[in-house]
Design an enzyme around this catalytic site. Structure first.
Site, mmCIF file in Angstrom:
data_model
loop_
_atom_site.group_PDB
_atom_site.id
_atom_site.type_symbol
_atom_site.label_atom_id
_atom_site.label_comp_id
_atom_site.label_asym_id
_atom_site.label_seq_id
_atom_site.Cartn_x
_atom_site.Cartn_y
_atom_site.Cartn_z
ATOM 1 N N ASP A 59 0.862 -1.170 0.000
ATOM 2 C CA ASP A 59 0.000 0.000 0.000
ATOM 3 C C ASP A 59 0.906 1.230 0.000
ATOM 4 O OD1 ASP A 59 -2.350 1.448 -0.002
ATOM 5 O OD2 ASP A 59 -3.177 0.492 1.784
ATOM 6 N N GLU B 63 -0.044 4.477 1.919
ATOM 7 C CA GLU B 63 -0.243 5.469 2.981
ATOM 8 C C GLU B 63 0.677 5.274 4.182
ATOM 9 O OE1 GLU B 63 -4.126 5.237 0.664
ATOM 10 O OE2 GLU B 63 -2.813 3.749 1.602
ATOM 11 N N GLU C 130 -6.753 -2.597 7.846
ATOM 12 C CA GLU C 130 -6.515 -3.423 6.665
ATOM 13 C C GLU C 130 -5.517 -4.534 6.987
ATOM 14 O OE1 GLU C 130 -5.647 -0.770 3.393
ATOM 15 O OE2 GLU C 130 -7.545 0.288 3.681
ATOM 16 N N HIS D 237 -7.329 4.865 7.461
ATOM 17 C CA HIS D 237 -8.637 4.444 6.957
ATOM 18 C C HIS D 237 -8.673 2.917 6.957
ATOM 19 C CE1 HIS D 237 -6.121 4.167 3.341
ATOM 20 N NE2 HIS D 237 -7.016 3.308 2.868
ATOM 21 N N HIS E 138 -1.018 1.031 6.921
ATOM 22 C CA HIS E 138 -1.352 2.234 7.681
ATOM 23 C C HIS E 138 -2.358 1.930 8.777
ATOM 24 C CE1 HIS E 138 -5.099 2.035 5.434
ATOM 25 N NE2 HIS E 138 -4.341 1.805 4.368
ATOM 26 N N HIS F 183 -2.789 -0.503 -3.731
ATOM 27 C CA HIS F 183 -3.260 0.855 -3.460
ATOM 28 C C HIS F 183 -4.134 1.353 -4.600
ATOM 29 C CE1 HIS F 183 -3.534 5.041 -2.440
ATOM 30 N NE2 HIS F 183 -2.919 5.387 -3.559
#
Length: 267
Positions: A8, A10, A135, A117, A105, A60
Site C-alpha cells: 500500500d 499510505e 486493513e 482508513h 497504515h 493501493h
C-alpha cells in the site's frame, strides 16, 4: 521459499497528504517511486534468505502504482483488481510460506496517521468481534484461512503497535508517526534498510509462531461516515441496521466477512 508481498502507499516514508497518494496529482510520482523502492527492498530482503518465488500485489487505489521496470527479475506482480473479496492479497493460497505487508497504515478512526482508513473513506470505524479493524487485520485473517502467516509489516507507529497486539512475533518496522495533519517520518534510506533487514530477519524466524488462530465466528460492524451509506448497506443479505450509522453482519466464514466488506462499501 515462496513469499507474497502486499503493498500500500499510505504507510511509506514521507507521505503526509492524500494528494501524494492520488495518481492524478502532481505530487504523486515522488511517492509512487518511494512505494516501488520499499517493495524492492522487501524483495531483496526475502531473496537474501532464500525466497525464490515472490508475488507482489499492488494494493493501493487503482492497483497500478508500482513501477514494474524497477522490480527484480525473480518477482511477479498482480496489477489492477480482479474483483475477488480477498482483494489486497489476490492469488494468495496455501502454497505460500509467508505474507509481507509494506506501506500499510493505521485503521479508520485512529489518530496515528493523517491518512488512516480501513478499505474506504466511507468507513468511520470497522470492528470484528468488537475489536477495531485495520486493513492489516483483514488481510491477516484472510491469509490465516489458507494457513499463511504474516511475517513482517512496515507502516506507521500506530499500526505497528496494533500488529504486536495481534501477535508479538510478527516483525515490524515503524516508518512514521502522525501528529494531526502532519507526519514525522524516517528518511527513505532508513526505511529501505529497515524493510530489507526486517524482512530478512522475520523470514528466518519460526514462521509457525507468527500464525494466528481464527475465531470460530465473526461479527463484522461497520460504522459509516454518512448515514445514507449505512442505510443502503443495511440491505446487504444478512446485514442488520443497528442505527447510529452502524450495520452488523455475522458469519462463521471469514470469506463472508470480506465479501460483505466488498459489497457494502461499493458505490
Amino acid at each position: 521459499m515462496k513469499v507474497y508481498i502486499s503493498a500500500d502507499i499510505e504507510g511509506i516514508a514521507g507521505i503526509a497528504h492524500w494528494d501524494e497518494a492520488n495518481r492524478t496529482h502532481p505530487a504523486y510520482p515522488e511517492f509512487r517511486e518511494e512505494m516501488t523502492r520499499e517493495v524492492v527492498a522487501a524483495c531483496e530482503g526475502a531473496a537474501a534468505v532464500g525466497a525464490t518465488d515472490i508475488l507482489i500485489k499492488d494494493a493501493h487505489s487503482s492497483g497500478r502504482n508500482i513501477l514494474v521496470a524497477e522490480l527484480p527479475e525473480y518477482a511477479r506482480i498482480v496489477r489492477g483488481w480482479s474483483g475477488h473479496p480477498y482483494s489486497m492479497i489476490q492469488e494468495l493460497d496455501e502454497s505460500f510460506d509467508a505474507l509481507v505487508l509494506i506501506g500499510y497504515h493505521s485503521r479508520a478512526g485512529a489518530e496515528s496517521n493523517p491518512l488512516a482508513h480501513t478499505m474506504s473513506l466511507k468507513v468511520a470505524e470497522m470492528r470484528i468481534n468488537g475489536q477495531p479493524a485495520s486493513e492489516f487485520m483483514l488481510q491477516t485473517y484472510a491469509a490465516a484461512t489458507y494457513g499463511v502467516p504474516v511475517a513482517f509489516v512496515s507502516g506507521d507507529e500506530g499500526l505497528c503497535a496494533d500488529v504486536k497486539k495481534v501477535n508479538e512475533k510478527i516483525g515490524t518496522f515503524a516508518i512514521s508517526r502522525g501528529v494531526g495533519h502532519s507526519t514525522i517520518s524516517v528518511s527513505p534510506a532508513r526505511a529501505l534498510r529497515g524493510i530489507r533487514e526486517g524482512v530478512s530477519a522475520a523470514l528466518q524466524e519460526d514462521l509457525g509462531a507468527k500464525k494466528i488462530r481464527l475465531p470460530n465466528a465473526f461479527t463484522l460492524e461497520i460504522k459509516f461516515s454518512d448515514p445514507v451509506q449505512a442505510y443502503k448497506a443495511s440491505f446487504y443479505p444478512g446485514a442488520t441496521h443497528k442505527g447510529d450509522r452502524v450495520i452488523a453482519f455475522e458469519t462463521g466464514d471469514f470469506l463472508d466477512v470480506m465479501r460483505a466488506v466488498k459489497f457494502t462499501l461499493r458505490d
